[in-house]
Design a protein around this motif. Structure first.
Motif, PDB file in Angstrom:
ATOM      1  N   ALA A 172       0.813  -1.218   0.000  1.00 44.36           N
ATOM      2  CA  ALA A 172       0.000   0.000   0.000  1.00 44.36           C
ATOM      3  C   ALA A 172       0.845   1.265   0.000  1.00 44.36           C
ATOM      4  N   SER A 173       2.105   1.164   0.376  1.00 49.77           N
ATOM      5  CA  SER A 173       2.954   2.360   0.425  1.00 49.77           C
ATOM      6  C   SER A 173       3.219   2.955  -0.957  1.00 49.77           C
ATOM      7  N   GLY A 174       3.059   2.174  -2.015  1.00 49.91           N
ATOM      8  CA  GLY A 174       3.302   2.667  -3.365  1.00 49.91           C
ATOM      9  C   GLY A 174       2.047   3.017  -4.138  1.00 49.91           C
ATOM     10  N   VAL A 175       0.895   3.082  -3.471  1.00 49.12           N
ATOM     11  CA  VAL A 175      -0.375   3.363  -4.144  1.00 49.12           C
ATOM     12  C   VAL A 175      -0.486   4.845  -4.463  1.00 49.12           C
ATOM     13  N   ILE A 176      -0.951   5.128  -5.689  1.00 49.78           N
ATOM     14  CA  ILE A 176      -1.106   6.505  -6.162  1.00 49.78           C
ATOM     15  C   ILE A 176      -2.555   6.708  -6.599  1.00 49.78           C
ATOM     16  N   CYS A 177      -3.108   7.853  -6.297  1.00 54.20           N
ATOM     17  CA  CYS A 177      -4.489   8.180  -6.659  1.00 54.20           C
ATOM     18  C   CYS A 177      -4.639   8.200  -8.185  1.00 54.20           C
ATOM     19  N   PRO A 178      -5.621   7.459  -8.714  1.00 56.85           N
ATOM     20  CA  PRO A 178      -5.814   7.437 -10.167  1.00 56.85           C
ATOM     21  C   PRO A 178      -6.398   8.738 -10.724  1.00 56.85           C
ATOM     22  N   LYS A 179      -6.995   9.572  -9.864  1.00 58.38           N
ATOM     23  CA  LYS A 179      -7.614  10.810 -10.331  1.00 58.38           C
ATOM     24  C   LYS A 179      -6.613  11.958 -10.416  1.00 58.38           C
ATOM     25  N   GLY A 229      -3.139  11.704  -9.119  1.00 61.82           N
ATOM     26  CA  GLY A 229      -1.744  11.281  -9.135  1.00 61.82           C
ATOM     27  C   GLY A 229      -1.005  11.476  -7.823  1.00 61.82           C
ATOM     28  N   SER A 230      -1.708  11.857  -6.782  1.00 60.64           N
ATOM     29  CA  SER A 230      -1.084  12.087  -5.484  1.00 60.64           C
ATOM     30  C   SER A 230      -0.741  10.771  -4.790  1.00 60.64           C
ATOM     31  N   ALA A 231       0.341  10.783  -4.033  1.00 55.45           N
ATOM     32  CA  ALA A 231       0.721   9.617  -3.228  1.00 55.45           C
ATOM     33  C   ALA A 231       0.167   9.739  -1.810  1.00 55.45           C
ATOM     34  N   GLN A 232      -0.580  10.801  -1.538  1.00 55.05           N
ATOM     35  CA  GLN A 232      -1.163  11.027  -0.214  1.00 55.05           C
ATOM     36  C   GLN A 232      -2.496  10.295  -0.108  1.00 55.05           C
ATOM     37  N   VAL A 233      -2.424   8.979   0.039  1.00 56.09           N
ATOM     38  CA  VAL A 233      -3.626   8.156   0.148  1.00 56.09           C
ATOM     39  C   VAL A 233      -3.594   7.407   1.473  1.00 56.09           C
ATOM     40  N   ARG A 234      -4.776   7.060   1.967  1.00 54.16           N
ATOM     41  CA  ARG A 234      -4.841   6.247   3.175  1.00 54.16           C
ATOM     42  C   ARG A 234      -5.818   5.102   2.954  1.00 54.16           C
ATOM     43  N   LYS A 235      -5.536   4.006   3.607  1.00 54.70           N
ATOM     44  CA  LYS A 235      -6.358   2.808   3.476  1.00 54.70           C
ATOM     45  C   LYS A 235      -7.625   2.985   4.287  1.00 54.70           C
ATOM     46  N   LYS A 236      -8.761   2.621   3.694  1.00 56.53           N
ATOM     47  CA  LYS A 236     -10.043   2.713   4.381  1.00 56.53           C
ATOM     48  C   LYS A 236     -10.326   1.396   5.097  1.00 56.53           C
ATOM     49  N   LEU A 237     -11.081   1.470   6.152  1.00 56.37           N
ATOM     50  CA  LEU A 237     -11.553   0.289   6.849  1.00 56.37           C
ATOM     51  C   LEU A 237     -12.809  -0.170   6.130  1.00 56.37           C
ATOM     52  N   SER A 238     -12.835  -1.416   5.687  1.00 56.11           N
ATOM     53  CA  SER A 238     -13.987  -1.894   4.947  1.00 56.11           C
ATOM     54  C   SER A 238     -14.432  -3.252   5.452  1.00 56.11           C
ATOM     55  N   ALA A 239     -15.706  -3.534   5.254  1.00 55.42           N
ATOM     56  CA  ALA A 239     -16.270  -4.832   5.616  1.00 55.42           C
ATOM     57  C   ALA A 239     -15.871  -5.848   4.555  1.00 55.42           C
ATOM     58  N   PHE A 240     -15.894  -7.108   4.907  1.00 53.98           N
ATOM     59  CA  PHE A 240     -15.582  -8.144   3.944  1.00 53.98           C
ATOM     60  C   PHE A 240     -16.685  -9.185   3.975  1.00 53.98           C
ATOM     61  N   ALA A 241     -16.799  -9.951   2.918  1.00 56.07           N
ATOM     62  CA  ALA A 241     -17.797 -11.015   2.839  1.00 56.07           C
ATOM     63  C   ALA A 241     -17.086 -12.357   2.872  1.00 56.07           C
ATOM     64  N   SER A 242     -17.708 -13.311   3.525  1.00 51.83           N
ATOM     65  CA  SER A 242     -17.150 -14.658   3.561  1.00 51.83           C
ATOM     66  C   SER A 242     -18.281 -15.663   3.483  1.00 51.83           C
ATOM     67  N   LYS A 243     -18.010 -16.802   2.917  1.00 53.45           N
ATOM     68  CA  LYS A 243     -19.017 -17.837   2.775  1.00 53.45           C
ATOM     69  C   LYS A 243     -19.189 -18.559   4.105  1.00 53.45           C
ATOM     70  N   ILE A 244     -20.425 -18.769   4.490  1.00 52.59           N
ATOM     71  CA  ILE A 244     -20.731 -19.492   5.712  1.00 52.59           C
ATOM     72  C   ILE A 244     -20.576 -20.974   5.444  1.00 52.59           C
ATOM     73  N   SER A 245     -19.869 -21.664   6.303  1.00 50.55           N
ATOM     74  CA  SER A 245     -19.599 -23.087   6.132  1.00 50.55           C
ATOM     75  C   SER A 245     -20.903 -23.876   6.050  1.00 50.55           C
ATOM     76  N   GLY A 246     -21.003 -24.723   5.023  1.00 54.10           N
ATOM     77  CA  GLY A 246     -22.160 -25.594   4.878  1.00 54.10           C
ATOM     78  C   GLY A 246     -23.372 -24.935   4.268  1.00 54.10           C
ATOM     79  N   GLY A 247     -23.283 -23.704   3.876  1.00 51.59           N
ATOM     80  CA  GLY A 247     -24.427 -23.016   3.299  1.00 51.59           C
ATOM     81  C   GLY A 247     -24.061 -22.305   2.024  1.00 51.59           C
TER      82      GLY A 247
END
Length: 69
Positions: free
Chosen positions: A25-32, A34-52
């Protein structure tokens, strides 16, 4: 590879990047702007429930308080 969400602190653009690990993530650049001043957002994730076939979000579940009706 996991998808990480970022936000640019200069132009406030939100975007996603496919990265091998969080250290990359230290080398990520904004696509809009071009700035290197970006921060990682906290996001939810999805996972499959076992057996379902349904999916669960990685956010904690909320339960109601036991009240009388």
């Amino acid at each position: 590879m996991p998808i990480f969400e970022f936000v640019c602190t200069d132009c406030e653009q939100s975007f996603e990047e496919l990265l091998r690990n969080s250290e990359a993530a230290s080398g990520v650049i904004c696509p809009k702007c071009g700035s290197a001043q970006v921060r990682k957002k906290l996001s939810a994730f999805a996972s499959k429930i076992s057996g379902g076939s349904s999916f669960s979000l990685g956010a904690p579940s909320v339960s109601s308080c036991g009240g009388s009706t």
